[in-house]
Design a protein around this motif. Structure first.
Motif, PDB file in Angstrom:
ATOM      1  N   MET A  82      -8.219  23.028   8.086  1.00  0.00           N
ATOM      2  CA  MET A  82      -7.983  24.329   8.708  1.00  0.00           C
ATOM      3  C   MET A  82      -6.518  24.752   8.566  1.00  0.00           C
ATOM      4  N   VAL A  83      -5.617  23.805   8.804  1.00  0.00           N
ATOM      5  CA  VAL A  83      -4.190  24.114   8.697  1.00  0.00           C
ATOM      6  C   VAL A  83      -3.833  24.504   7.266  1.00  0.00           C
ATOM      7  N   ASN A  84      -4.300  23.704   6.306  1.00  0.00           N
ATOM      8  CA  ASN A  84      -3.969  23.986   4.905  1.00  0.00           C
ATOM      9  C   ASN A  84      -4.624  25.271   4.413  1.00  0.00           C
ATOM     10  N   SER A  85      -5.814  25.578   4.910  1.00  0.00           N
ATOM     11  CA  SER A  85      -6.535  26.761   4.453  1.00  0.00           C
ATOM     12  C   SER A  85      -5.903  28.046   4.944  1.00  0.00           C
ATOM     13  N   SER A  87      -2.716  28.404   6.344  1.00  0.00           N
ATOM     14  CA  SER A  87      -1.251  28.453   6.330  1.00  0.00           C
ATOM     15  C   SER A  87      -0.759  29.330   5.180  1.00  0.00           C
ATOM     16  N   LYS A  88       0.164  30.212   5.476  1.00  0.00           N
ATOM     17  CA  LYS A  88       0.739  31.049   4.429  1.00  0.00           C
ATOM     18  C   LYS A  88       1.635  30.228   3.508  1.00  0.00           C
ATOM     19  N   LYS A  89       2.266  29.211   4.059  1.00  0.00           N
ATOM     20  CA  LYS A  89       3.166  28.367   3.277  1.00  0.00           C
ATOM     21  C   LYS A  89       2.442  27.101   2.842  1.00  0.00           C
ATOM     22  N   VAL A  90       2.635  26.739   1.575  1.00  0.00           N
ATOM     23  CA  VAL A  90       2.028  25.514   1.058  1.00  0.00           C
ATOM     24  C   VAL A  90       2.809  24.317   1.584  1.00  0.00           C
ATOM     25  N   ARG A  91       2.101  23.351   2.157  1.00  0.00           N
ATOM     26  CA  ARG A  91       2.731  22.150   2.711  1.00  0.00           C
ATOM     27  C   ARG A  91       2.142  20.913   2.024  1.00  0.00           C
ATOM     28  N   PRO A  92       2.748  20.469   0.926  1.00  0.00           N
ATOM     29  CA  PRO A  92       2.221  19.314   0.178  1.00  0.00           C
ATOM     30  C   PRO A  92       1.964  18.077   1.030  1.00  0.00           C
ATOM     31  N   PRO A  93       2.853  17.705   1.987  1.00  0.00           N
ATOM     32  CA  PRO A  93       2.565  16.510   2.790  1.00  0.00           C
ATOM     33  C   PRO A  93       1.243  16.622   3.556  1.00  0.00           C
ATOM     34  N   LEU A  94       0.914  17.815   4.033  1.00  0.00           N
ATOM     35  CA  LEU A  94      -0.340  18.001   4.760  1.00  0.00           C
ATOM     36  C   LEU A  94      -1.535  17.957   3.823  1.00  0.00           C
ATOM     37  N   VAL A  95      -1.348  18.416   2.590  1.00  0.00           N
ATOM     38  CA  VAL A  95      -2.417  18.332   1.595  1.00  0.00           C
ATOM     39  C   VAL A  95      -2.687  16.868   1.258  1.00  0.00           C
ATOM     40  N   ILE A  96      -1.625  16.090   1.087  1.00  0.00           N
ATOM     41  CA  ILE A  96      -1.766  14.660   0.806  1.00  0.00           C
ATOM     42  C   ILE A  96      -2.403  13.952   1.995  1.00  0.00           C
ATOM     43  N   ALA A  97      -2.003  14.346   3.213  1.00  0.00           N
ATOM     44  CA  ALA A  97      -2.587  13.753   4.421  1.00  0.00           C
ATOM     45  C   ALA A  97      -4.085  14.053   4.483  1.00  0.00           C
ATOM     46  N   TYR A  98      -4.488  15.240   4.034  1.00  0.00           N
ATOM     47  CA  TYR A  98      -5.915  15.593   4.000  1.00  0.00           C
ATOM     48  C   TYR A  98      -6.658  14.640   3.061  1.00  0.00           C
ATOM     49  N   ALA A  99      -6.073  14.371   1.900  1.00  0.00           N
ATOM     50  CA  ALA A  99      -6.699  13.460   0.937  1.00  0.00           C
ATOM     51  C   ALA A  99      -6.855  12.066   1.548  1.00  0.00           C
ATOM     52  N   ALA A 100      -5.849  11.625   2.296  1.00  0.00           N
ATOM     53  CA  ALA A 100      -5.923  10.309   2.941  1.00  0.00           C
ATOM     54  C   ALA A 100      -7.015  10.291   4.003  1.00  0.00           C
ATOM     55  N   ALA A 101      -7.117  11.372   4.777  1.00  0.00           N
ATOM     56  CA  ALA A 101      -8.153  11.450   5.812  1.00  0.00           C
ATOM     57  C   ALA A 101      -9.544  11.418   5.192  1.00  0.00           C
ATOM     58  N   GLN A 102      -9.707  12.130   4.086  1.00  0.00           N
ATOM     59  CA  GLN A 102     -10.995  12.119   3.404  1.00  0.00           C
ATOM     60  C   GLN A 102     -11.301  10.725   2.848  1.00  0.00           C
ATOM     61  N   GLY A 103     -10.259  10.010   2.461  1.00  0.00           N
ATOM     62  CA  GLY A 103     -10.451   8.647   1.986  1.00  0.00           C
ATOM     63  C   GLY A 103     -11.019   7.752   3.078  1.00  0.00           C
ATOM     64  N   LEU A 104     -10.494   7.905   4.311  1.00  0.00           N
ATOM     65  CA  LEU A 104     -11.016   7.129   5.432  1.00  0.00           C
ATOM     66  C   LEU A 104     -12.493   7.427   5.671  1.00  0.00           C
ATOM     67  N   ALA A 105     -12.828   8.723   5.637  1.00  0.00           N
ATOM     68  CA  ALA A 105     -14.211   9.123   5.908  1.00  0.00           C
ATOM     69  C   ALA A 105     -15.147   8.707   4.783  1.00  0.00           C
ATOM     70  N   LEU A 106     -14.774   9.022   3.547  1.00  0.00           N
ATOM     71  CA  LEU A 106     -15.666   8.752   2.414  1.00  0.00           C
ATOM     72  C   LEU A 106     -15.803   7.255   2.145  1.00  0.00           C
ATOM     73  N   GLY A 107     -14.710   6.507   2.325  1.00  0.00           N
ATOM     74  CA  GLY A 107     -14.784   5.066   2.100  1.00  0.00           C
ATOM     75  C   GLY A 107     -15.780   4.400   3.032  1.00  0.00           C
ATOM     76  N   THR A 108     -15.755   4.812   4.310  1.00  0.00           N
ATOM     77  CA  THR A 108     -16.670   4.231   5.292  1.00  0.00           C
ATOM     78  C   THR A 108     -18.104   4.687   5.045  1.00  0.00           C
ATOM     79  N   ILE A 109     -18.295   5.981   4.802  1.00  0.00           N
ATOM     80  CA  ILE A 109     -19.637   6.517   4.564  1.00  0.00           C
ATOM     81  C   ILE A 109     -20.247   5.911   3.306  1.00  0.00           C
ATOM     82  N   SER A 110     -19.440   5.796   2.271  1.00  0.00           N
ATOM     83  CA  SER A 110     -19.934   5.215   1.023  1.00  0.00           C
ATOM     84  C   SER A 110     -20.374   3.776   1.229  1.00  0.00           C
ATOM     85  N   ARG A 111     -19.626   3.028   2.035  1.00  0.00           N
ATOM     86  CA  ARG A 111     -19.992   1.632   2.320  1.00  0.00           C
ATOM     87  C   ARG A 111     -21.335   1.573   3.055  1.00  0.00           C
ATOM     88  N   ILE A 112     -21.528   2.477   4.011  1.00  0.00           N
ATOM     89  CA  ILE A 112     -22.776   2.506   4.774  1.00  0.00           C
ATOM     90  C   ILE A 112     -23.958   2.811   3.848  1.00  0.00           C
TER      91      ILE A 112
END
Length: 243
Positions: A82-85, A87-112
């Motif tokens: 929501m923040v990245n979508s 936000s008028k200003k591009v914030r690369p650290p938040l984009v990278i943080a989004y990728a990390a968050a998705q990694g946590l979710a997808l890694g666990t779901i994929s294992r299940i």
């Protein structure tokens, strides 16, 4: 220039005047005349980097196999999306943080999923890559074009699909032939949104948007590809459960 992808909404690209599309005149970009223009290579590199972060964090989540990590990933990913979508200003650290968050979710779901259907993750990854490659080829060859009518149909379909998704939280996902049909539709819808992402990226490059906007484009493409992977994962699980 308005994006047809809700993630790549007019927030970041609204500074671009409509007649800038198809030109490289950076003076048409309001308040950003000195910025270097974005290129396709910029988007490719950023997207590859984001997926590298997702895979590394996903591997950690896979080994940890903790539902709590999936919950953290989903909630954190939603907030960051929501923040990245919007936000008028591009914030690369938040984009990278989004990728990390998705990694946590997808890694666990994929294992299940993989614990229930051995080898399904590899099948889903290959199928997602094939779907992306097929859509890319169709788009580049001109067989699929993004028109205003196409965009309206896709957005209407997305709204309906989101409403259905919320409803399944309470009523459950349909089984049998209906569930299979809906899953196929979800894969098709996600695939078509890749076309809209590619069209938006191409228009952004043609308009000469600032180089930092490549982070926004990479983020939008990642959102769609993650969605597609999850849809493919569910579809394959339905097919294998019917064996």
């Amino acid at each position: 220039m308005r994006s047809s992808n809700p993630v790549l909404s007019g927030r970041g690209f609204a500074r671009i005047k409509g007649d800038a599309v198809g030109t490289r005149d950076l003076n048409t970009i309001e308040a950003r005349p000195s910025s270097a223009p974005m290129s396709i290579d910029d988007v490719v590199i950023k997207t590859a980097g984001l997926f590298a972060v997702l895979v590394v964090v996903g591997a950690f989540a896979w080994r940890a196999n903790s539902p709590a990590l999936a919950l953290i990933g989903f909630i954190g990913g939603f907030i960051l999306a929501m923040v990245n979508s919007f936000s008028k200003k591009v914030r690369p650290p938040l984009v990278i943080a989004y990728a990390a968050a998705q990694g946590l979710a997808l890694g666990t779901i994929s294992r299940i999923y993989n614990d229930s259907y051995n080898g399904i993750v590899g099948q889903a990854v290959i199928a997602t890559a094939c779907a992306f490659g097929g859509v890319l080829l169709a788009y580049r060859s001109g067989k699929i074009r993004v028109t205003p009518k196409f965009s309206r149909i896709m957005m209407g379909s997305l709204i309906g699909y989101v409403i259905f998704g919320v409803a399944t939280i309470f009523i459950g996902f349909p089984g049998g032939a209906l569930g299979l049909l809906i899953s196929v539709g979800g894969v098709a819808l996600a695939s078509m949104f890749i076309v809209m992402d590619l069209d938006q990226i191409e228009k952004a490059v043609a308009a000469g948007v600032p180089q930092e906007e490549s982070w926004r484009c990479a983020f939008g493409l990642m959102v769609t590809l993650v969605w597609l992977y999850l849809e493919v994962l569910r579809l394959i699980s339905i097919l294998r459960s019917n064996d």
